[in-house]
Design a protein around this motif. Sequence first.
Motif, PDB file in Angstrom:
ATOM      1  N   GLU A 203       0.186  -1.250   0.017  1.00  0.00           N
ATOM      2  CA  GLU A 203       0.071   0.131   0.268  1.00  0.00           C
ATOM      3  C   GLU A 203       0.532   1.108  -0.220  1.00  0.00           C
ATOM      4  OE1 GLU A 203      -3.550   1.920   2.891  1.00  0.00           O
ATOM      5  OE2 GLU A 203      -2.697  -0.082   3.434  1.00  0.00           O
ATOM      6  N   PHE A 204       0.808   2.236  -0.531  1.00  0.00           N
ATOM      7  CA  PHE A 204       1.259   3.338  -1.009  1.00  0.00           C
ATOM      8  C   PHE A 204       0.716   4.510  -0.117  1.00  0.00           C
ATOM      9  CE2 PHE A 204       2.655   7.051  -3.933  1.00  0.00           C
ATOM     10  CZ  PHE A 204       3.535   6.886  -3.179  1.00  0.00           C
ATOM     11  N   HIS A 205       1.301   4.528   1.117  1.00  0.00           N
ATOM     12  CA  HIS A 205       0.641   5.999   2.180  1.00  0.00           C
ATOM     13  C   HIS A 205       1.105   7.197   1.228  1.00  0.00           C
ATOM     14  CE1 HIS A 205      -0.451   3.268   4.602  1.00  0.00           C
ATOM     15  NE2 HIS A 205       0.097   2.022   5.636  1.00  0.00           N
ATOM     16  N   VAL A 206       0.664   8.184   0.987  1.00  0.00           N
ATOM     17  CA  VAL A 206       0.710   9.096   0.489  1.00  0.00           C
ATOM     18  C   VAL A 206       1.041  10.196   1.113  1.00  0.00           C
ATOM     19  CG1 VAL A 206      -0.218  11.133  -1.091  1.00  0.00           C
ATOM     20  CG2 VAL A 206      -0.946   8.283  -1.992  1.00  0.00           C
ATOM     21  N   GLY A 207       2.175  10.681   1.412  1.00  0.00           N
ATOM     22  CA  GLY A 207       2.229  12.165   2.126  1.00  0.00           C
ATOM     23  C   GLY A 207       1.944  13.356   2.163  1.00  0.00           C
ATOM     24  N   TRP A 208       1.663  14.032   2.444  1.00  0.00           N
ATOM     25  CA  TRP A 208       2.195  15.481   2.590  1.00  0.00           C
ATOM     26  C   TRP A 208       2.946  15.809   1.017  1.00  0.00           C
ATOM     27  CZ3 TRP A 208       5.651  18.910   3.053  1.00  0.00           C
ATOM     28  CH2 TRP A 208       6.822  17.900   4.254  1.00  0.00           C
TER      29      TRP A 208
ATOM     30  N   PRO B 139      14.392  16.407   5.562  1.00  0.00           N
ATOM     31  CA  PRO B 139      14.379  16.018   7.140  1.00  0.00           C
ATOM     32  C   PRO B 139      13.494  14.987   7.550  1.00  0.00           C
ATOM     33  CG  PRO B 139      14.629  18.638   7.654  1.00  0.00           C
ATOM     34  CD  PRO B 139      14.290  18.012   5.959  1.00  0.00           C
ATOM     35  N   ALA B 140      13.567  13.703   8.778  1.00  0.00           N
ATOM     36  CA  ALA B 140      12.387  12.772   8.558  1.00  0.00           C
ATOM     37  C   ALA B 140      12.127  14.085  10.282  1.00  0.00           C
ATOM     38  CB  ALA B 140      13.734  11.907   9.343  1.00  0.00           C
ATOM     39  N   ILE B 141      12.792  14.706  10.883  1.00  0.00           N
ATOM     40  CA  ILE B 141      12.406  16.037  11.761  1.00  0.00           C
ATOM     41  C   ILE B 141      13.195  17.020  11.445  1.00  0.00           C
ATOM     42  CG2 ILE B 141      12.319  15.636  13.754  1.00  0.00           C
ATOM     43  CD1 ILE B 141      13.831  12.960  14.633  1.00  0.00           C
TER      44      ILE B 141
ATOM     45  N   ASP C 232       7.548  18.256  13.635  1.00  0.00           N
ATOM     46  CA  ASP C 232       6.912  17.219  12.704  1.00  0.00           C
ATOM     47  C   ASP C 232       8.322  16.129  11.993  1.00  0.00           C
ATOM     48  OD1 ASP C 232       5.446  18.408  13.565  1.00  0.00           O
ATOM     49  OD2 ASP C 232       4.615  19.844  11.703  1.00  0.00           O
ATOM     50  N   LEU C 233       7.097  14.997  12.168  1.00  0.00           N
ATOM     51  CA  LEU C 233       8.263  13.680  11.520  1.00  0.00           C
ATOM     52  C   LEU C 233       7.477  13.218  10.107  1.00  0.00           C
ATOM     53  CD1 LEU C 233       7.406  10.708  14.057  1.00  0.00           C
ATOM     54  CD2 LEU C 233       9.493  12.371  13.471  1.00  0.00           C
ATOM     55  N   LEU C 234       8.408  12.892   9.294  1.00  0.00           N
ATOM     56  CA  LEU C 234       7.789  13.626   8.235  1.00  0.00           C
ATOM     57  C   LEU C 234       7.368  12.769   7.781  1.00  0.00           C
ATOM     58  CD1 LEU C 234       8.694  14.675   4.786  1.00  0.00           C
ATOM     59  CD2 LEU C 234      10.511  12.708   4.761  1.00  0.00           C
ATOM     60  N   ASP C 235       6.821  10.976   7.755  1.00  0.00           N
ATOM     61  CA  ASP C 235       6.375   9.621   7.551  1.00  0.00           C
ATOM     62  C   ASP C 235       5.987   9.841   9.448  1.00  0.00           C
ATOM     63  OD1 ASP C 235       4.745   7.340   6.785  1.00  0.00           O
ATOM     64  OD2 ASP C 235       6.232   7.320   5.299  1.00  0.00           O
ATOM     65  N   PRO C 236       5.515   9.833  10.080  1.00  0.00           N
ATOM     66  CA  PRO C 236       5.123   8.993  11.342  1.00  0.00           C
ATOM     67  C   PRO C 236       4.670   7.869  11.516  1.00  0.00           C
ATOM     68  CG  PRO C 236       3.458  10.856  11.337  1.00  0.00           C
ATOM     69  CD  PRO C 236       4.254  11.075   9.813  1.00  0.00           C
ATOM     70  N   VAL C 237       3.995   7.060  10.253  1.00  0.00           N
ATOM     71  CA  VAL C 237       3.402   5.679  10.068  1.00  0.00           C
ATOM     72  C   VAL C 237       3.939   4.792  10.134  1.00  0.00           C
ATOM     73  CG1 VAL C 237       1.599   4.577   8.255  1.00  0.00           C
ATOM     74  CG2 VAL C 237       1.121   7.108   9.013  1.00  0.00           C
TER      75      VAL C 237
END
Length: 469
Positions: A33-38, A227-229, A252-257
């Motif tokens: 599954e592709f979790h599309v983030g901002w 950045p990741a964070i 803020d985290l880039l990809d918290p999921v």
Amino acid sequence: MNIAPNRLLDALMRTDFLTFAQRVFREINPNREFHVGWHHQTIAYFAARAAAGGDIDRLIVNLPPRSAKSTLLSVALPAFVLGRDPTKRVIVVSYNQNLSNSFSRQTRQVMQTPWYRRLFPDTVIPNRAAEEQYFTSRGGWRMATSTGGTLTGKGGDLIIIDDPLKADDAYSETARDALYGWAMKTLFTRLDEKTKGSIILTQQRQHEDDLSGHMLRTGEWLDISLPAIAVTEERFILSTTPLRSHLRRVGDLLDPVREPLEVLRGLKRQMGTAAFEAQYQQAPMPPDGDVIKLSWFRTYDALPEGGETVFSVDTASKAGLRNDWSVIGVWRIVDDRCYLDYLWRRRVEYPELKRSLIDLAGQYLPNRILIEDKGSGSGLLQDLKAEGYPVNAYEPGSLDKESRMRIQSAKIEAGRVLLPAQAPWLEEFQNEVRRFPNGAHDDQIDALSQLLDYAFAPKDTFFILSYRT
């Protein structure tokens, strides 16, 4: 059957790159599954603008590994560009030809699907299209090449550079300089129309002088750094029709999921601060003596029982005052911890070096003696082998001393290397650590790097010449 939604989706995929890229992801990853983030939205927005030419002709996208950047930019974007204009010529570059060919095969797979042909009926490629380059029936093409590859006679409208330097070469000045020279003298000259062609560079940062670093210093590239964070507050454009944006706040985290904070903290512990800051935070540290920090070393009061005793030997060829020192580090390895028991360091001729090593072996009874197989070390290996000592020929590979130590530094930062609380030789060892890589001598560092490589590598990677009986 209601076909209106399908027609609407097809129309959206023809015009909206992110929607198209999501369909591409499902095609090449049917079980994921592709979790599309901002962040995928902002990458897609700027990549589509850059690929179209015009106001953005130089784009850098820096983001952590495993963020779907290659699927978006090396696989989906060429298919999208050629679908909308089958006369376009696209060059896609990666550090390795096999990797570049893999992305090319995935793009080819997409372009030969029924749904792609339905979306873009004017874009047709042969059923048996070659991996490295294939042409559309309208004269456009997609070409896959690797860093340093030959591009004589080839020109493109869009150049996509995806991780042009492998991680193992990131700390090699020679490798970085070779990449930069090839990019400036060969790759960047391949745009057919310099005023309309575009270049997109995407990578995880590796070094302050990697290709992204060089290009950013010119001030001519638009930089999307993710950045990741988050370390600063920043607003990112997601689209202009309608106008949408994302405000990213500090922390803020880039990809918290996929990568929550506890996962990122674990990665930092495993990789070490320097590698994490570069690859995940897109903020490589300058190599100005911070390769190893003294605060990373732990101390011990008494050696633990058990484990194995290992000598790590760094040999010098001559005894002159201007020459390097010969070093014998006596280590105890217990439960994935390396304890430095004693450090012998002298400027001596070969006979005294051999005699001193044998004396120490009689005192400490080593299970292994590591010696680099070059120069005077080769002779020492053969002599000790003939006398039945447990010598291991060490081959450090092609990386330079600083690169090798940077790779090993994460073990020190993780607390796996312990020094005695007090020892007469300790201060000089600590001083060399402080000066590295800018000090006059690095013999103790070489012995340390060699020991760590042995301690944490599969043991069958070291050729054991002999065991003493």
